[in-house]
Design an enzyme around this catalytic site. Structure first.
Site, PDB file in Angstrom:
ATOM      1  N   GLU A  74      34.447  21.972  33.035  1.00 44.30           N
ATOM      2  CA  GLU A  74      34.991  23.237  32.632  1.00 44.30           C
ATOM      3  C   GLU A  74      34.331  24.169  31.794  1.00 44.30           C
ATOM      4  OE1 GLU A  74      37.446  25.471  29.634  1.00 44.30           O
ATOM      5  OE2 GLU A  74      36.145  23.795  29.242  1.00 44.30           O
ATOM      6  N   GLU A  75      33.293  23.181  31.098  1.00 43.37           N
ATOM      7  CA  GLU A  75      32.524  24.119  29.850  1.00 43.37           C
ATOM      8  C   GLU A  75      31.353  24.976  30.509  1.00 43.37           C
ATOM      9  OE1 GLU A  75      33.381  24.262  27.179  1.00 43.37           O
ATOM     10  OE2 GLU A  75      34.343  22.201  26.504  1.00 43.37           O
ATOM     11  N   HIS A 116      32.712  22.565  20.013  1.00 45.85           N
ATOM     12  CA  HIS A 116      31.261  22.684  20.639  1.00 45.85           C
ATOM     13  C   HIS A 116      30.232  22.462  19.679  1.00 45.85           C
ATOM     14  CE1 HIS A 116      33.177  25.528  24.024  1.00 45.85           C
ATOM     15  NE2 HIS A 116      33.620  24.492  24.114  1.00 45.85           N
ATOM     16  N   HIS A 155      39.911  18.441  30.639  1.00 45.58           N
ATOM     17  CA  HIS A 155      38.466  18.419  31.349  1.00 45.58           C
ATOM     18  C   HIS A 155      37.796  17.219  30.862  1.00 45.58           C
ATOM     19  CE1 HIS A 155      36.303  20.504  28.182  1.00 45.58           C
ATOM     20  NE2 HIS A 155      37.259  21.280  28.054  1.00 45.58           N
ATOM     21  N   ASP A 207      37.578  18.382  22.046  1.00 50.82           N
ATOM     22  CA  ASP A 207      37.361  19.148  23.470  1.00 50.82           C
ATOM     23  C   ASP A 207      36.531  18.416  24.477  1.00 50.82           C
ATOM     24  OD1 ASP A 207      37.143  20.987  25.256  1.00 50.82           O
ATOM     25  OD2 ASP A 207      35.721  22.391  24.043  1.00 50.82           O
TER      26      ASP A 207
HETATM   27 ZN   LIG Z   1      37.721  22.190  26.370  1.00 53.16          ZN
END
Ligand SMILES: [Zn+2]
Length: 454
Positions: free
Chosen positions: A323-324, A421, A277, A289
């Site tokens: 996505e998040e 995150h 993503h 991420d």
């Molecule tokens: Zn991710």
């Protein structure tokens, strides 16, 4: 007749072994090329510095879209395009503060708004803090919870070797804590950060509301301050917490998934999807991420073009939007499957960090799983020979009803949630060779499936 049968079996086995040998030769070339160029790391460095924060609806995300289109074109993809999708637009704003008070003593807590949280009034929301570890405890509070700040403090299960399992065992506090707390009349929520690390960094992430109960503000608190607050609560009565957040939601924004492919020479309508993503939280720069998955996916196309490889089936890169905090990109992409002759035979997602690849987790029917398991020795070329049942990824999940084999890259998991995150998720936490080997593993698997079918 018997001799003919034996001959046929011999021929089949010989053909199978020859295919394996050819795959092996290709795998070695993919590895050598990747470890010589180190292009995944260069691309990740670019993405994290040019786009930086790239949460859905932000200027950074649209910069990332343009960057990805350019890099996929540079990689030599046969075609590169975007597909539109409406995505949520949420901003945390400049203020995220919390204080705990015990008598005259005031302690500041390091917090950050959870993604999607409402903000507070200017002076914040103040209430007696109640520590819980489960939703059952919240329900049992009854009237005591009215006007309180509910503090969810169930830590990761440290005995889990796979930290993704520990995350899975704790994350409902973050995703649904505000709903459960609002049901009993609480005024706000603090959630222990989703990490094994004990430090002063709060970790954001998606949270949900239920239209049937009030939307109350929700923030993550660093693990160090979660432990400190817990000690305060044990040591005294009537501890209050004040939470101030400037977060707010804006109208949805038109955005896009970025897509590119190498068209298959024999079965172009059969797709092997490779992806990650493109959006990331507004903390750190989303290096692991999921900048890693983005760079690795582009590298799959780049490597094949560089080595002059044309697969029999189409290898398609999809860089998903949102996505998040909504999964809208993944849902829009899967919805198109109904209106096309294409069939996604397999989808490979990298969204567990750019760490040393160990293997792949597979969600597929047993025959497909057995066939994929046979690639274990081949994948050891990249150190990624562990093919296990279960796994996939959030973005490819919506393809499941179409019978697509869902495959998630499984990297070493010990450090992922130290960064996940948070402001710690930056390029300096990514090891160039580990990242590159993940791309090699994906390229080998995508190539083998695109050649052999599934
Ligand atoms: Zn991710």
């Amino acid at each position: 007749m018997r001799i003919l049968g034996a001959l046929l079996i011999t021929l089949i086995i010989t053909a199978h072994l020859a295919a394996q040998d050819q795959h092996r030769a290709v795998a070695e070339r993919l590895k050598d090329q990747a470890l010589t160029d180190m292009a995944s790391y260069e691309m990740l460095k670019e993405l994290t510095s040019t786009a930086g924060h790239r949460l859905s609806g932000s200027v950074g995300y649209e910069k990332a879209v343009r960057w990805a289109q350019q890099r996929l074109t540079d990689a030599g993809a046969d075609s590169v395009w975007t597909e539109p999708v409406m995505v949520p637009h949420w901003e945390r704003g400049p203020i995220e503060k919390a204080f705990a008070r015990s008598g005259k003593r005031t302690v500041e807590l390091t917090v950050c708004a959870l993604g999607g949280s409402v903000g507070t009034e200017k002076n914040g929301v103040t209430g007696r803090v109640i520590e819980v570890r489960s939703f059952e405890e919240v329900r049992a509070l009854g009237e005591k919870a009215r006007g309180a700040i509910i503090f969810f403090n169930r830590p990761f299960d440290r005995t889990r070797v796979n930290t993704g399992e520990a995350y899975g065992g704790a994350v409902n506090q973050r995703s649904s804590g505000a709903i459960e707390a609002a049901k009993v009349g609480a005024a706000g929520v603090l959630v222990r950060s989703m990490t094994n690390a004990i430090d002063d960094e709060p970790h954001t992430g998606m949270m949900r509301y239920d239209p049937a109960v009030p939307k109350i503000p929700a923030a993550a608190v660093s693990t160090l301050d979660a432990d400190a607050l817990s000690a305060m609560i044990r040591g005294g009565s009537d501890i209050t917490v004040t939470l101030r957040l400037s977060a707010r939601s804006f109208p949805d924004v038109l955005s896009s998934n970025v897509i590119a492919e190498i068209r298959g020479s024999e079965h172009p309508d059969q797709i092997v999807l490779v992806g990650g993503h493109l959006d990331a939280w507004d903390k750190g720069t989303g290096a692991h991420d999921d900048g890693s998955g983005v760079a690795q996916s582009i590298q799959v196309i780049r490597l094949m073009k560089k080595l002059g490889l044309r697969p029999k089936r189409t290898i398609r890169v999809v860089l998903f939007a949102n996505e998040e905090n909504g999964l809208k990109g993944a849902l829009a992409y899967a919805a198109r499957e109904q209106n096309t002759r294409e069939r996604h035979i397999a989808a490979i997602e990298s969204d567990a960090g750019g760490f040393m690849p160990r293997g792949f987790g597979v969600t597929a029917d047993s025959a497909s799983f057995a066939r994929l398991s046979r690639y274990a020795a081949l994948l050891e070329v990249a150190g990624a020979g562990r093919v296990t049942a279960g796994g996939g990824g959030a973005d490819i999940g919506p393809l499941k009803p179409f019978g697509t084999a869902l495959i998630g890259l499984s990297p070493e998991s010990q450090r992922y949630f130290d960064y996940h995150h948070s402001n710690h998720d930056t390029i300096d936490k990514v090891h160039p060779r580990e990242l590159e080997l993940g791309a090699v593993a994906m390229a080998i698997l995508a190539w083998a499936i695109a050649e052999d079918g599934l």
